[in-house]
Design a protein around this motif. Structure first.
Motif, mmCIF file in Angstrom:
data_model
loop_
_atom_site.group_PDB
_atom_site.id
_atom_site.type_symbol
_atom_site.label_atom_id
_atom_site.label_comp_id
_atom_site.label_asym_id
_atom_site.label_seq_id
_atom_site.Cartn_x
_atom_site.Cartn_y
_atom_site.Cartn_z
ATOM 1 N N ILE A 1 84.052 42.208 40.490
ATOM 2 C CA ILE A 1 82.737 41.582 40.684
ATOM 3 C C ILE A 1 81.643 42.634 40.646
ATOM 4 O O ILE A 1 80.602 42.461 39.994
ATOM 5 N N ASP A 2 81.872 43.756 41.337
ATOM 6 C CA ASP A 2 80.880 44.841 41.343
ATOM 7 C C ASP A 2 80.694 45.420 39.939
ATOM 8 O O ASP A 2 79.580 45.768 39.548
ATOM 9 N N THR A 3 81.787 45.521 39.204
ATOM 10 C CA THR A 3 81.707 46.063 37.840
ATOM 11 C C THR A 3 80.868 45.161 36.950
ATOM 12 O O THR A 3 80.027 45.625 36.175
ATOM 13 N N LYS A 4 81.089 43.836 37.058
ATOM 14 C CA LYS A 4 80.314 42.883 36.266
ATOM 15 C C LYS A 4 78.836 42.933 36.641
ATOM 16 O O LYS A 4 77.957 42.857 35.774
ATOM 17 N N LYS A 5 78.573 43.076 37.935
ATOM 18 C CA LYS A 5 77.186 43.169 38.402
ATOM 19 C C LYS A 5 76.530 44.437 37.853
ATOM 20 O O LYS A 5 75.379 44.416 37.401
ATOM 21 N N HIS A 6 77.267 45.530 37.904
ATOM 22 C CA HIS A 6 76.758 46.805 37.388
ATOM 23 C C HIS A 6 76.497 46.712 35.886
ATOM 24 O O HIS A 6 75.489 47.234 35.388
ATOM 25 N N LEU A 7 77.383 46.030 35.169
ATOM 26 C CA LEU A 7 77.221 45.839 33.727
ATOM 27 C C LEU A 7 75.945 45.047 33.433
ATOM 28 O O LEU A 7 75.186 45.384 32.520
ATOM 29 N N LYS A 8 75.709 44.003 34.213
ATOM 30 C CA LYS A 8 74.508 43.177 34.031
ATOM 31 C C LYS A 8 73.245 44.000 34.278
ATOM 32 O O LYS A 8 72.257 43.894 33.536
ATOM 33 N N GLU A 9 73.264 44.842 35.317
ATOM 34 C CA GLU A 9 72.109 45.695 35.631
ATOM 35 C C GLU A 9 71.840 46.687 34.509
ATOM 36 O O GLU A 9 70.682 46.921 34.135
ATOM 37 N N LEU B 1 79.496 50.079 26.972
ATOM 38 C CA LEU B 1 80.731 49.949 26.200
ATOM 39 C C LEU B 1 81.943 50.316 27.044
ATOM 40 O O LEU B 1 82.974 49.632 27.004
ATOM 41 N N ASP B 2 81.817 51.379 27.845
ATOM 42 C CA ASP B 2 82.927 51.795 28.714
ATOM 43 C C ASP B 2 83.275 50.705 29.720
ATOM 44 O O ASP B 2 84.452 50.434 29.989
ATOM 45 N N LEU B 3 82.248 50.076 30.299
ATOM 46 C CA LEU B 3 82.494 49.007 31.273
ATOM 47 C C LEU B 3 83.138 47.791 30.611
ATOM 48 O O LEU B 3 84.008 47.140 31.189
ATOM 49 N N GLN B 4 82.700 47.494 29.393
ATOM 50 C CA GLN B 4 83.286 46.367 28.672
ATOM 51 C C GLN B 4 84.754 46.636 28.364
ATOM 52 O O GLN B 4 85.586 45.731 28.422
ATOM 53 N N VAL B 5 85.063 47.898 28.057
ATOM 54 C CA VAL B 5 86.458 48.267 27.833
ATOM 55 C C VAL B 5 87.252 48.106 29.124
ATOM 56 O O VAL B 5 88.360 47.573 29.142
ATOM 57 N N THR B 6 86.669 48.564 30.240
ATOM 58 C CA THR B 6 87.327 48.459 31.538
ATOM 59 C C THR B 6 87.604 47.009 31.909
ATOM 60 O O THR B 6 88.648 46.669 32.459
ATOM 61 N N LEU B 7 86.656 46.138 31.601
ATOM 62 C CA LEU B 7 86.814 44.719 31.922
ATOM 63 C C LEU B 7 87.706 43.991 30.919
ATOM 64 O O LEU B 7 88.020 42.821 31.094
ATOM 65 N N GLY B 8 88.089 44.691 29.861
ATOM 66 C CA GLY B 8 88.961 44.073 28.873
ATOM 67 C C GLY B 8 88.290 43.007 28.045
ATOM 68 O O GLY B 8 88.899 41.992 27.705
ATOM 69 N N LYS B 9 87.018 43.233 27.711
ATOM 70 C CA LYS B 9 86.272 42.218 26.963
ATOM 71 C C LYS B 9 86.448 42.414 25.472
ATOM 72 O O LYS B 9 85.556 42.864 24.772
#
Length: 420
Positions: A358-366, A83-91
């Motif tokens: 890009i790294d954040t999206k990759k980390h989110l996928k993992e 959830l935190d990463l999704q917030v960071t990515l502005g999703k």
């Protein structure tokens, strides 16, 4: 005649031969001959074995319960991180709403548009301040009256889409959106002075400043003093350039995050780089002072239904992307939307996306993959737990049945009936 033996064992054996058969010791001897003692030993052995089996099964149950508890704990942490990463990515995906408002109100506001919105309130303190900055910028920067001013609330934060901008502005209200933010209380005092009767001195302060450009200040206005606000004192999200607050996520009684929960409003405000590193005299930034006091723990949900389902978790208000609004615990805002004409500007693409996007999206996928794997592990442990519980129940029934049979046997023996 009986001759006592010198050996203790022989003596005891000889004494048994002289005892009256009606004495208890003779009954014990008869019971031994009839197989009662071996039967009692068998009962004790079987009872211990059943108890040991129940103990082993009980330990298995605890083992699987502990595993599930640990896995769920890790899963909740993963949920929070995702959830935190999704917030960071502005999703944030706003619900599709038909736009019936005026085009100027329904378009995504830029900084220039927000300034125009403020200028429409020409007799407000915020409107006068914006006019001074636009037409008398050099002069304004040297005025002692405005030196302590950081800006207007509406200009100090940005959001990721128009729907959030409208909802946040409506939640705060136009008076708060037009509030002037000062760094210290000295700046607040400079805005307005009073005569000996407590009446406003129109010849000084911001009233005189407005009159100097032909704009008379009309009505009350809010001034927020950052140094007097009670700041957030918790932790911040790790490696987040926006320094979002690490607030405790709402949890349902089962420990899970409520469905449709998207985050906290205070973390959905993007602070511009120019103000991101601003600190008060006590070392606190804009997010943990201004925006934390404006929004506190206000939650954002996808739908009204999600928000209603999560009512037990809401303490400081909530909004939903389809227009639902709770102003505080037990205070519901109903009816049609009130389209506030001063709104937060929309973030530019570059300001919402971190450099390591890009790294954040990759980390989110993992992390999502880890979560799926963990859910499978939880299911497997749950199946093992169910099997262990079923085995325990069967063994318990067997033990209860055994105790009933043993009790019946003991009753017969006590009554003088022994098995043949």
């Amino acid at each position: 005649m009986f001759q006592p033996s010198n050996h203790p064992q022989d003596a005891s054996s000889s004494l048994l031969m002289q005892v009256d058969p009606k004495e208890p010791s003779m009954v014990v001897s008869d019971e031994m001959q009839n197989g009662v003692f071996p039967q009692a030993q068998t009962i004790i052995y079987n009872s211990k074995k059943l108890q040991d089996d129940l103990h082993v099964l009980g330990m298995k149950i605890k083992h699987h319960e502990d595993n599930i508890k640990l896995l769920k704990s890790h899963r909740y942490k993963l949920d929070d991180s995702i959830l935190d990463l999704q917030v960071t990515l502005g999703k944030y995906h706003s619900s599709t709403q038909p736009n019936t408002e005026n085009d100027a109100h329904s378009s995504n506001p830029s900084e220039e548009e927000t300034t125009k919105q403020i200028l429409r309130h020409e007799k407000s303190a915020a409107g006068i301040l914006c006019q001074l900055k636009m037409h008398h910028d050099t002069q304004t920067s040297h005025l002692s009256l405005t030196k302590d001013v950081l800006g207007v609330v509406a200009t100090l934060g940005k959001v990721d889409d128009d729907n959030l901008s409208r909802l946040f502005s409506e939640y705060l209200g136009v008076e708060t959106m037009l509030a002037i933010v000062c760094k210290t209380y000295e700046g607040v005092k400079a805005f307005e002075t009073y005569d000996k009767d407590g009446q406003i001195n129109k010849g000084s302060g911001f009233h005189a400043l407005g009159a100097s450009i032909g704009k008379e200040l009309d009505g009350r206005f809010l001034v927020i003093c950052l140094e007097n606000l009670r700041p957030y004192c918790g932790e911040f999200m790790v490696d987040d350039p926006q320094r979002r607050l690490d607030l405790l996520k709402p949890k349902l009684p089962n420990g899970e995050c409520p469905p449709g929960f998207m985050g906290f409003a205070v973390n959905m405000i993007n602070v511009e780089c120019t103000n991101l590193f601003f600190l008060t005299g006590s070392g606190h930034g804009l997010r943990e002072t201004l925006f934390y006091n404006l929004f506190s723990h206000m939650q954002v949900y996808k739908t009204r239904e999600d928000m209603a389902f999560s009512l037990p978790c809401i303490s400081d208000g909530a909004i939903s992307l389809d227009g639902g609004m709770i102003k505080g615990a037990g205070v519901f805002s109903l009816g049609n939307r009130n389209d506030v004409d001063v709104r937060f500007p929309k973030s530019s693409v570059t300001s919402t996306q971190p450099d390591n996007n890009i790294d954040t999206k990759k980390h989110l996928k993992e992390m999502k993959w880890k979560r799926e794997t963990m859910l499978e592990d939880i299911k497997r442990e749950q199946a093992l737990l169910d099997t262990a519980r079923q085995s325990f129940e069967r063994k318990k029934e067997e033990f209860v049945k055994f105790l009933a049979q043993s009790s019946a046997y003991a009753t017969r023996v006590q009554a003088g009936f022994t098995p043949r």
